[in-house]
Write a protein that holds these residues in place. Structure first.
Motif, PDB file in Angstrom:
ATOM      1  N   LEU A  22     -23.815   1.465  -2.715  1.00  0.00           N
ATOM      2  CA  LEU A  22     -25.045   2.221  -2.893  1.00  0.00           C
ATOM      3  C   LEU A  22     -25.855   1.744  -1.820  1.00  0.00           C
ATOM      4  O   LEU A  22     -26.684   2.550  -1.247  1.00  0.00           O
ATOM      5  CB  LEU A  22     -25.451   2.167  -4.247  1.00  0.00           C
ATOM      6  N   ILE A  23     -25.826   0.378  -1.665  1.00  0.00           N
ATOM      7  CA  ILE A  23     -26.947  -0.048  -0.673  1.00  0.00           C
ATOM      8  C   ILE A  23     -26.633   0.472   0.869  1.00  0.00           C
ATOM      9  O   ILE A  23     -27.339   1.012   1.625  1.00  0.00           O
ATOM     10  CB  ILE A  23     -27.127  -1.673  -0.801  1.00  0.00           C
TER      11      ILE A  23
ATOM     12  N   LYS B 256     -23.634   9.011  -3.801  1.00  0.00           N
ATOM     13  CA  LYS B 256     -24.157   7.758  -4.351  1.00  0.00           C
ATOM     14  C   LYS B 256     -24.344   8.020  -5.860  1.00  0.00           C
ATOM     15  O   LYS B 256     -24.227   7.247  -6.799  1.00  0.00           O
ATOM     16  CB  LYS B 256     -25.696   7.588  -3.656  1.00  0.00           C
TER      17      LYS B 256
ATOM     18  N   PHE C 106     -22.746  -1.390  -6.171  1.00  0.00           N
ATOM     19  CA  PHE C 106     -23.941  -1.680  -5.679  1.00  0.00           C
ATOM     20  C   PHE C 106     -23.829  -1.747  -4.299  1.00  0.00           C
ATOM     21  O   PHE C 106     -24.606  -1.286  -3.649  1.00  0.00           O
ATOM     22  CB  PHE C 106     -24.124  -3.044  -6.383  1.00  0.00           C
TER      23      PHE C 106
ATOM     24  N   THR D 264     -27.372   3.870   1.328  1.00  0.00           N
ATOM     25  CA  THR D 264     -28.851   3.959   1.525  1.00  0.00           C
ATOM     26  C   THR D 264     -29.398   4.043   2.919  1.00  0.00           C
ATOM     27  O   THR D 264     -29.867   4.821   3.752  1.00  0.00           O
ATOM     28  CB  THR D 264     -29.820   3.100   0.754  1.00  0.00           C
ATOM     29  N   TRP D 265     -28.819   2.844   3.622  1.00  0.00           N
ATOM     30  CA  TRP D 265     -29.096   2.582   5.011  1.00  0.00           C
ATOM     31  C   TRP D 265     -28.576   3.389   5.849  1.00  0.00           C
ATOM     32  O   TRP D 265     -29.021   3.780   7.141  1.00  0.00           O
ATOM     33  CB  TRP D 265     -29.073   1.231   5.234  1.00  0.00           C
TER      34      TRP D 265
END
Lengths: 106, 230, 541
Positions: free
Chosen positions: A25-26, A55, A22, A29-30
């Motif tokens: 992934l975060i 991802k 998790f 993303t950023w």
């Protein structure tokens, strides 16, 4: 007749692994959001897609348990990737080569 | 075939054409994966159209993409990833027999999924207000009010934007409906470590929908955000 | 020896186990669902056939005197849409695949019986969309729905048709999905992959095509409907769209679709040839792998439908070469069937007549496909009657002959009755004769330059067209006769024994018709497939 190497009961993925995925992934993303604001020329799209693929792979392997799954499941995942690539690239083989003859309209 | 201890609850859930629960679970899982394979090819057609037209009209796509809200997109992506985590935890809770946790995580997934849809609805409304829906009133303009670069081809971007995110949102709406059903079942104690197949299979579906968005986000929101002159 | 329990002589079978319309419309039994599909596909075959009759009536004279050109466009479109999407694609898989695959692998049912029933309802719904199009006045774009005519200019009911195709596609996807899981996970103990009947291999390959290809035509129809409904320019050059992209997306499915239509037929033919040669198939592994090879290669040749569309010449060359490659596994099968018959104990029964007809006609159809795969030749032959002759040879001479062969081969198993062998042989010969008279002249017409989809033509083409129309009437008769003796047999035919043909395969080890649960005891397979020994050969008197 179930013929995959059976394990008694459902396999349980450790919570820690889920949280690690998790977090990755975060962060990614950023990262991809931030990288998009940097001018890398034609490489922007490749970087963005590469991050997306990482991802997606994390989700497939760990959230969807493919890392722990049967050979058949892995084959189905591989087949879907392969056929999607086929659809995209064999069509583009037309589009990318349309101007190559040097003849108007060909 | 390993024989499991006879659990009256389990044997009542094994359908008559299966030899045992393990075969049923295995078959159901393969079935869901084959279904997801068809979904990959279904979305794949739209990715193909996107691929073709982005190659053909890079300036129009970049200009149109810059009209999407980067922060909202990234935040919504974060929300969806959170919902994937809660869904994975819901499945895990079922596997370890924590019924109350199943309900909790399913409800969280529902809330997060609903939030994503709500934000998308806001974005769609925003596009309507800014005349970015292809049709008679279409008029693509940048922040300064100037017409978008290669404006004539920007409707293609927005058509793909609505087509792809719309199809994605439809899948999420269906997913939300199924979560409601699963919550109802979980509250009745229907799921156990021996049998929680619907939760697992739905988890696969939900993660797939998340993966589609993982690709949609950079393709639709992140084209040419550096603002560097070309 | 296959150690299934000998069939119990009981009156209860899947047909009479329960009674009433509800027990059929809500059934989970794969055998009943197969019958439901049989009723559906037969209806749509007849409907598609009516359009064929009208087409051939118009083409009997050079002038466009029976119907106007717009109407004629609707005739060939409805004929194509119905025959391809609503008849041929489901025909063998949904009827014989559904009925036989669980029996052949020793299972009680398919993996997802309720999904199976759902697929039938979805099929009927999609078919109803097409019927609605018919009642409202039809669609005129050709079954290929090429843009921008279909998206921007046609006055026909494109959206309804597109939705109908979209819906029927999901029926196909669900059938394929069910078969893949069933074949992977429901095989009886001892039924390894290489003991499976080749009919099952053929359907596995078909199912791959269905699940991988059909979603793409679904999304293509979705985009077409969006474009036509909301005037979005996906495929409209006025908005920067590319009509050739539509063709790429359309043919990405529609070429594999032709293999969806032919592979099951090849599976049927293999079963018939081995049975009536009382010999195991020559090169089992080759036939099995060639089925999968056809499925895989079938996905990389679609551009051969687009040689003159504006597709790049380089892509054309690639697709041309690949189209030659895909012919190889098909040819392998023809050699295998022939070698199977060699030194076999050949009996000429009705199914065997259809299978032999298949081999000859499919070979001609396949070879003429190579003419079309040749890029240079195709420039002249494309959109001519040569193409029409080619695909009718493979689709009718191939797929439909296989379907009819399957009907005659498994009729005793499915309905427990024997039909009249004399009448059935006569109609097989009538079908073969009528078919060749209808379609062989069309090769010549195409070579001479007659274009397809025209309702009028120069007078010098009339003789060949009249021959073709005459052939069509004979073919029609050949198709109608089986309705008579087959339906007659349901009431008056002698009861069928479990294995009237002396075939191998688990489906012949259970009663005719089978009990609802297929087998009293789950079979355990200990022998290879197709073991014909002298002791096992049973000659039907």
């Amino acid at each position: 007749m179930a013929n995959h190497s059976g394990h008694a009961g459902p396999h349980v993925v450790p919570k820690l692994l889920y949280f690690a995925v998790f977090l990755a992934l975060i962060v990614l993303t950023w990262v991809t959001t931030g990288v998009s604001t940097v001018d890398l020329g034609r490489w922007n799209i490749f970087v963005a897609l590469a991050i997306a693929i990482v991802k997606a792979s994390l989700v497939v392997l760990f959230f969807m348990h493919v890392w722990y799954s049967t050979r058949l499941t892995k084959m189905i995942v591989a087949a879907s990737i392969f056929w999607l690539i086929l659809l995209l690239f064999l069509t583009m083989a037309d589009i990318w080569t349309r101007q190559m003859m040097g003849v108007p309209g060909r | 075939m390993a024989s499991h201890a006879v659990d009256p609850h389990v044997s009542s859930t094994v359908q008559h054409h299966f030899e045992n629960a393990e075969q049923q679970k295995d078959a159901s899982t393969v079935g869901m994966w084959v279904f997801l394979l068809t979904e990959v090819m279904f979305f794949g057609g739209l990715f193909l159209a996107y691929f073709v037209y982005r190659q053909a009209y890079p300036a129009a796509f970049a200009a149109a993409s810059n009209n999407t809200n980067l922060i909202i997109g990234a935040a919504n992506t974060t929300v969806l990833i959170c919902s994937s985590l809660t869904m994975a935890l819901a499945v895990r809770s079922a596997a370890i027999g924590k019924s109350n946790l199943i309900v909790l995580f399913l409800v969280l997934t529902l809330v997060l999924g609903g939030t994503f849809l709500g934000v998308k609805a806001y974005e769609y409304h925003d596009k309507y207000v800014r005349h970015e829906i292809p049709g008679h009133h279409f008029d693509c303009r940048d922040e300064a009010g100037k017409a978008c670069t290669d404006a004539a081809h920007t409707p293609l971007f927005f058509a793909l934007y609505f087509g792809m995110t719309g199809l994605h949102a439809t899948h999420m709406v269906v997913g939300v409906g199924i979560i409601l059903f699963l919550i109802g079942q979980a509250r009745k104690g229907a799921y156990s470590p021996e049998w929680h197949t619907p939760v697992e299979l739905f988890g696969l579906y939900w993660h797939f929908v998340d993966i589609v968005w993982i690709f949609l986000f950079p393709l639709l929101y992140l084209i040419d955000r550096s603002g560097a002159p070309k | 020896m296959i150690t299934a329990t000998p069939p119990v002589q009981t009156k209860k079978n899947y047909l009479n186990q329960t009674e009433g319309l509800k027990s059929w419309l809500l059934t989970h039994d794969h055998k009943r669902i197969a019958i439901l599909y049989l009723l559906g596909v037969t209806f749509y075959f007849a409907l598609g056939g009516i359009f064929a009759v009208l087409i051939r009536l118009e083409l009997a004279t050079p002038a466009g005197d029976l119907v106007e050109s717009n109407t004629y466009n609707k005739l060939f479109t409805m004929h194509g849409v119905i025959m391809v999407f609503i008849f041929l694609v489901p025909s063998i898989p949904a009827v014989f695949g559904n009925f036989l695959i669980p029996l052949m692998i020793g299972a009680k049912d398919v993996a997802f019986p309720r999904v199976n029933l759902l697929s039938w309802y979805i099929y009927m719904l999609g078919g109803m969309f097409v019927l609605t199009v018919l009642f409202f006045g039809g669609v005129d774009t050709g079954w290929t729905f090429y843009t921008p005519f279909s998206s921007s200019y046609s006055n026909g009911y494109v959206i309804l048709s597109g939705l109908g195709v979209f819906i029927v596609g999901f029926s196909s996807i669900l059938t394929g999905l069910n078969f893949i899981v069933t074949i992977h996970r429901m095989r009886a103990p001892g039924m390894t992959w290489f003991r499976l009947p080749l009919f099952v291999w053929a359907h596995y390959a078909t199912s791959m095509l269905q699940v991988l290809g059909t979603p793409v035509i679904a999304v293509t129809m979705f985009l077409l409907v969006l474009e036509r409904g909301f005037h979005i320019g996906f495929f409209d050059p006025a908005y920067g769209g590319d009509p050739v992209l539509f063709q790429h997306m359309f043919w990405f499915y529609s070429h594999p679709a032709v293999y969806i239509m032919i592979l099951p037929s090849m599976g049927v033919v293999t079963e018939i040839i081995t049975t009536f040669s009382s010999k195991k198939p020559f090169g089992y592994t080759f036939i099995a792998f060639s089925s999968v090879a056809i499925a895989v290669f079938g996905f990389i040749v679609w551009g051969h439908h687009m040689f003159v569309s504006g597709q790049s010449v380089y892509a054309g060359m690639v697709f041309s070469i690949l189209s030659y490659v895909v012919a190889i596994p098909s040819a392998i099968k023809v050699f295998n069937w022939t070698a199977t018959m060699y030194k076999g104990s050949v009996r000429i029964t009705t199914p065997m007549l259809y299978a032999l007809g298949f081999i000859g006609l499919f070979t001609i159809g396949g070879l003429t496909g190579l003419f079309l795969a040749c890029l240079g030749m195709d420039v002249h032959l494309t959109d001519s009657y040569f193409v029409i002759a080619h695909f009718h040879y493979v689709m009718v001479g191939g797929a439909i002959m296989g379907f009819l062969g399957g009907v005659h081969f498994w009729w005793p198993k499915i309905f427990g009755r024997m039909y009249d062998e004399g009448w059935s042989k006569i109609s097989a010969i009538i079908v073969f004769t009528g078919f060749n008279l209808t379609f062989f002249p069309q090769f010549i017409l195409g070579y001479l330059g007659m274009p397809r989809r025209y309702h009028a033509y120069p007078p010098e083409f009339q003789v060949l067209n009249v021959l073709s129309s005459a052939g069509a009437s004979i073919l029609g008769v050949g198709y109608l006769i089986p309705f008579c003796y087959l339906l007659w047999s349901l009431k008056y035919g002698p009861p069928a024994p479990p294995n009237p043909w002396g075939a191998t395969g688990l489906e012949w080890q259970t009663a005719s018709p089978p009990p609802t649960e297929n087998f009293a005891v789950t079979p355990v397979v200990t022998q290879e497939a197709y073991t014909y020994t002298k002791e096992e050969v049973v000659h039907v008197g």
